[in-house]
Write an enzyme that holds these catalytic residues in place. Sequence first.
Site, short mmCIF file in Angstrom:
data_model
loop_
_atom_site.label_atom_id
_atom_site.label_comp_id
_atom_site.label_asym_id
_atom_site.label_seq_id
_atom_site.Cartn_x
_atom_site.Cartn_y
_atom_site.Cartn_z
N HIS A 35 0.83 -1.21 0.00
CA HIS A 35 0.00 0.00 0.00
C HIS A 35 0.87 1.26 0.00
O HIS A 35 0.51 2.28 0.59
CB HIS A 35 -0.99 -0.01 1.17
CG HIS A 35 -2.10 -1.02 0.96
ND1 HIS A 35 -3.20 -0.75 0.18
CD2 HIS A 35 -2.23 -2.30 1.36
CE1 HIS A 35 -3.98 -1.83 0.15
NE2 HIS A 35 -3.41 -2.78 0.85
N THR A 36 1.99 1.16 -0.63
CA THR A 36 2.88 2.31 -0.78
C THR A 36 2.91 2.79 -2.23
O THR A 36 3.24 3.95 -2.48
CB THR A 36 4.31 1.94 -0.36
OG1 THR A 36 4.65 0.71 -1.01
CG2 THR A 36 4.43 1.74 1.14
N ASP A 37 2.58 1.92 -3.19
CA ASP A 37 2.80 2.32 -4.60
C ASP A 37 1.95 3.52 -5.00
O ASP A 37 2.44 4.46 -5.62
CB ASP A 37 2.66 1.13 -5.58
CG ASP A 37 1.29 0.50 -5.67
OD1 ASP A 37 0.42 0.80 -4.82
OD2 ASP A 37 1.08 -0.31 -6.60
N SER A 126 -1.52 -11.13 -8.92
CA SER A 126 -1.49 -10.33 -10.15
C SER A 126 -1.72 -11.12 -11.43
O SER A 126 -1.02 -10.95 -12.42
CB SER A 126 -0.17 -9.55 -10.26
OG SER A 126 -0.12 -8.61 -9.25
N ASP A 174 2.14 -3.93 -9.81
CA ASP A 174 1.90 -5.27 -10.38
C ASP A 174 2.39 -5.35 -11.82
O ASP A 174 3.08 -6.29 -12.22
CB ASP A 174 0.41 -5.62 -10.33
CG ASP A 174 -0.16 -5.49 -8.93
OD1 ASP A 174 0.63 -5.37 -7.98
OD2 ASP A 174 -1.40 -5.49 -8.80
C1 GLA Z 1 -2.87 -4.32 -5.22
C2 GLA Z 1 -2.63 -3.23 -6.28
C3 GLA Z 1 -1.19 -2.73 -6.22
C4 GLA Z 1 -0.83 -2.32 -4.78
C5 GLA Z 1 -1.19 -3.43 -3.79
C6 GLA Z 1 -0.97 -3.02 -2.36
O1 GLA Z 1 -2.11 -5.45 -5.53
O2 GLA Z 1 -2.90 -3.74 -7.56
O3 GLA Z 1 -1.02 -1.67 -7.11
O4 GLA Z 1 -1.45 -1.12 -4.44
O5 GLA Z 1 -2.53 -3.83 -3.93
O6 GLA Z 1 0.39 -2.84 -2.10
#
Ligand code: GLA
Length: 389
Positions: A35-37, A126, A174
Site C-alpha cells: 500500500h505504498t505504490d 497479479s 503489479d
Molecule cells: C494491489 C494493487 C497494487 C498495490 C497493492 C498493495 O495489488 O494492484 O497496485 O497497491 O494492492 O500494495
Amino acid sequence: MTNITDLKRKFMEIFHDEQVRFFYSPGRVNLLGEHTDYNGGYVLPVALNVGTTVCISKREDSKICLTATDLAERVCAGIENLDAYRKIKWGNYQLGVAYELLKAGYKVGGCNMLFDDTVPHGAGLSSSAAIECATGIALIKVFNPEKDVDRVELALLAQRAENQFVGVNCGIMDQFASVMGKKNNAIFLNCKTLDYQYVPLNLGDYVLVITNTNKKRSLADSKYNERRSECEKGLEILKKELPDITCLGDVTVEMYESVKGIIDDPIIEKRVRHVIYEDDRVLKAIDILNRNDLAEFGKLMIASHESLRDLYEVTGKELDTLFEEALKVDGVLGSRMTGAGFGGCTVSIVHKSAVEEFKALVGKNYTEKTGLVPDFYVMETDDGSREIS
Ligand code: GLA
C-alpha cells in the site's frame, strides 16, 4: 507454464492458423512495501514462475478474437469499436490494452489470441497484470516490429488499461513487476519516479512459500479505494507543515515524527504512519538483502504484517491466522500478507527442510480456526515479459 506444443495444437484446433507466436508475462509477489505504490513510495516485488502465455496470429480483417484454454466462449471485437467492451465479463483486460496501445500511437491489427494462465485467480498474485502485460508485449511485437519495446511504457500502458478501461484502481507495482521481473532478484521500485534497481535475492536453503487464504475478497475493491482516499486526506494535512511534499513517499520518518501531531483524526494518522514506516522498511531492506541477511529481512516482513494489521487494517482473521501459524514453525524467517489484503495470500521465507511441516501445521491450524482450506505454492522467481519459442 503450459507446454508450448500442446498450446500450439489447441490454437490450431480453434483458429486453424499455423503462423502463431507465443508471448509470456508472469504474476508477482510483493516481498515488502505494501500500500505504498499509490502513495509514491517504495515496493519490493519479485516476478514468479507462474504467468500468462498468449498465442497470437494475425487475421485478415480488423477483429481481435480472444479465448482461453479454460474458456468455452470466444470474444471477437472490432478494433474501431473497442470502447463497447469495457464491461464484458472476460476479455476486457486484453481489449483495454489494445485500446491504450492505439491511443498511445501504436499499430494494432486484427488477430487471434489464445490465453493460458497458471497464476491462481483472485489470489492477489497479479493474474490481471500478467494478462495485460502478455497482451501488451504480444501486440507491440506483432504489429510494431520496427519499435523497441519500451518496458516501462508497457507497464504504464497496462496499468492505464486496468485503471481507465476496466475501471479498477491499482498502483503501478503489479504491471511493473510483471514486465521487469528478473530471476533471483527483487525489484526495488520508487513508484514516484519509476527509478528502479534489481536487488539480489539469494535464498540459498530457503524458499518462498505462498499460502492462499482461499477467502473470497468481496470488499477488497471498496476498502482499497477507502484506504487510498484516507492517504490523500493525510497528505493534504501534512502539506500544511511540509509544503514541498507531493505524495506520502516524499515524507521520511524524521520529517513525519516532527509534524505528526497535526493529524487529529486517529484513523488517518494510523494509515499515514503505516505508509511512512513501510517505505522506511523497504529502504532498510536494500542493504539487508545486499548483505544477504535473510533473517534480518524476515524481521522486516513481520513488522510489515503487524503494521498492515494494526495501522492500515487490511488483513483480517484469515491472513492474521496464516501469519501467526507460520511464525510458530521452526525454520520460518519471516511471513506477511502480500498484495491488497482482505484475503489473498501470505508470503513466507521457509527453510527447505521445514516446508512439509509448514504445510501440515499451518494447514491444520488454519482450517481449525477459520473453516477454510488453504493452498500452498512453493514458487520461484522469474524473468519478466518476453517472447517464447
Ligand atoms: C494491489 C494493487 C497494487 C498495490 C497493492 C498493495 O495489488 O494492484 O497496485 O497497491 O494492492 O500494495
